[in-house]
Design an enzyme around this catalytic site. Sequence first.
Site: not given
Length: 594
Positions: A150, A167, A569
């Site tokens: 790399e 990236t 809920h």
Amino acid sequence: MRRLRRQVRRLDFRRWKWERRSRKLAAEPSSQSTSAIKTSNMTSLTAFAFTGPALASSCRHMQSSALPIFSRKPQGLLSLHRWAQSSSPSRLLQGPQQVRQSCSRAAFRIAASSEERHYDFDLFTIGAGTGGVRASRFAANFGAKVAICELPFALVSSETRGGAGGTCVLRGCVPKKLLSIGGEMRETIEAAQEFGWELDSPPRLNWDRLRENKNNELQRLNQIYMKQIETAGIHFIEGRGKLVDAHTVEVNGKKITAKNILIAVGTKSIVPPIEGAEHTITSDHILDLKQAPKKLLVVGGGYIAAEQASIYKNYGAEVHMFYRSEALLAGFDKDCVEHITEQFEMRGIHLSASTSPVKIVKEENGQLTVTAELKSGEKITLDKVDQMLMATGRKPNTLNLGLEEAGVKLGEQKEIVVNDINQSVSTPSVYALGDCAFRKPLTPVARMEGTTFAQHVFGGMKDVKPEYDCIASVVFSSPQLATVGLSEQEALDKHDNIDVFLSSFKPLQNAISKNEGKALMKLVVNADNDQLLGAHMVGPEAAEILLGMSTIVKFGITKSQLDRTVGIHPTSAEEFVTMREPARQFRNKKLQEE
């Protein structure tokens, strides 16, 4: 404890028994002894290595190709014996999945040791992003000798700069999400006053502090990737890798051979050849600006453009968007695109469809004057622009890697053409995954491909292949847009009869604040068998909610089954289980009139 002590005593006896047999075998490696190994009972061998019936059963599920390796070579049996002898009781009492992986590692090492080595490494990976590191770690875990290269670390990539993490981690998903969270806090602070919180003074943005903290986090993640590489026993080389031939990579002038080569170099930004384009920036730069722009022009209508426009609007910038198409976010569901377009305009983002910049001039004060052309041919001018982002697409970062010279076939977009196991169609020793293979340019897809690559090539799991159906994706705009499965139009292209369910509402957090933003939820259903084909949402926490829906869509849950689910809920997510009446119905691909 008694059971464990009995198991250890049995293990000691079997170890003594196998040591005696191994010494005899090593002293007389004749054809007769080899034949004896071939006919030996492998069940006793696995019982020796893994005590307990469940663990011995796990070894019987080991890849069928691995067992003959043990019996074919006397040194293979000795290798397995030495591996088992060095195992601790805790390792010998692992669960079935861990045992299966251990068996795979042992089998790979024995297979490799029984063959004459011609290469420096079993796998050489070019690119230490998410996919490359995942593939390399898993391959090493299966017993392969792995190296990875790399470029040196940098927040803005170039031909000579990159960094472990790639990236997504360094100049994509992670910094984008951090800036997005920070920008949306402004909205939260404003809403807090309506919820009773009194602010003594207006909040002030310290951009330098935000940038410093963001960069510290990215450097931390980069070091985590480096630590993962080191822990896995992977040989790391800092430098740019280039193929010399199908089994040779050159890094820093040194040639290294490998049985398999993996390309995982991602993509890079495309900047159209416009007069003055050198004054613009790309997605790399926009995430590491030294100063927040007061006026930003975003060119492009895709997800990167939508995200950055939202981020900097939340930080107080005047934001303009120029895009060639007639609508934002091509490829996403039409209802969602229309809804998010309305939300953008309501938030004050200036949208210019069918508009292309043709000239950029940098003034003496450093600001830009941009001339653009409309579809009609009319020209417009936008001045006093602090930054101009070119979010005009990305392409595989495969140039200058020696691919074509090594016989690796490239597609029209310079992507590496691969088969269904990420293997080059022209060069069998070369593999490619992630964005440079240009299938689905998403980080989780690269991670999935890295996993299946290692399992298939080094783990003996020949039936394992990447799965690309029902992969959820999200636009981290304000509001978020998340989707999984088929859009309404895609469903109509594949099916004759579909039902469409829609719900638009104001989220509870906006109920007593001054935020007028609304959420949208949508389900697309196959009317012939009631199966869910797609789920889509625009609104707060859309990404978190749609990940759960992706499992539902992928594994064929029906609308009736979803209706039987009891919701939580009050939440936005419960809307997905309470939509009862279709908003639209199509029969024989024709919209049914009410």
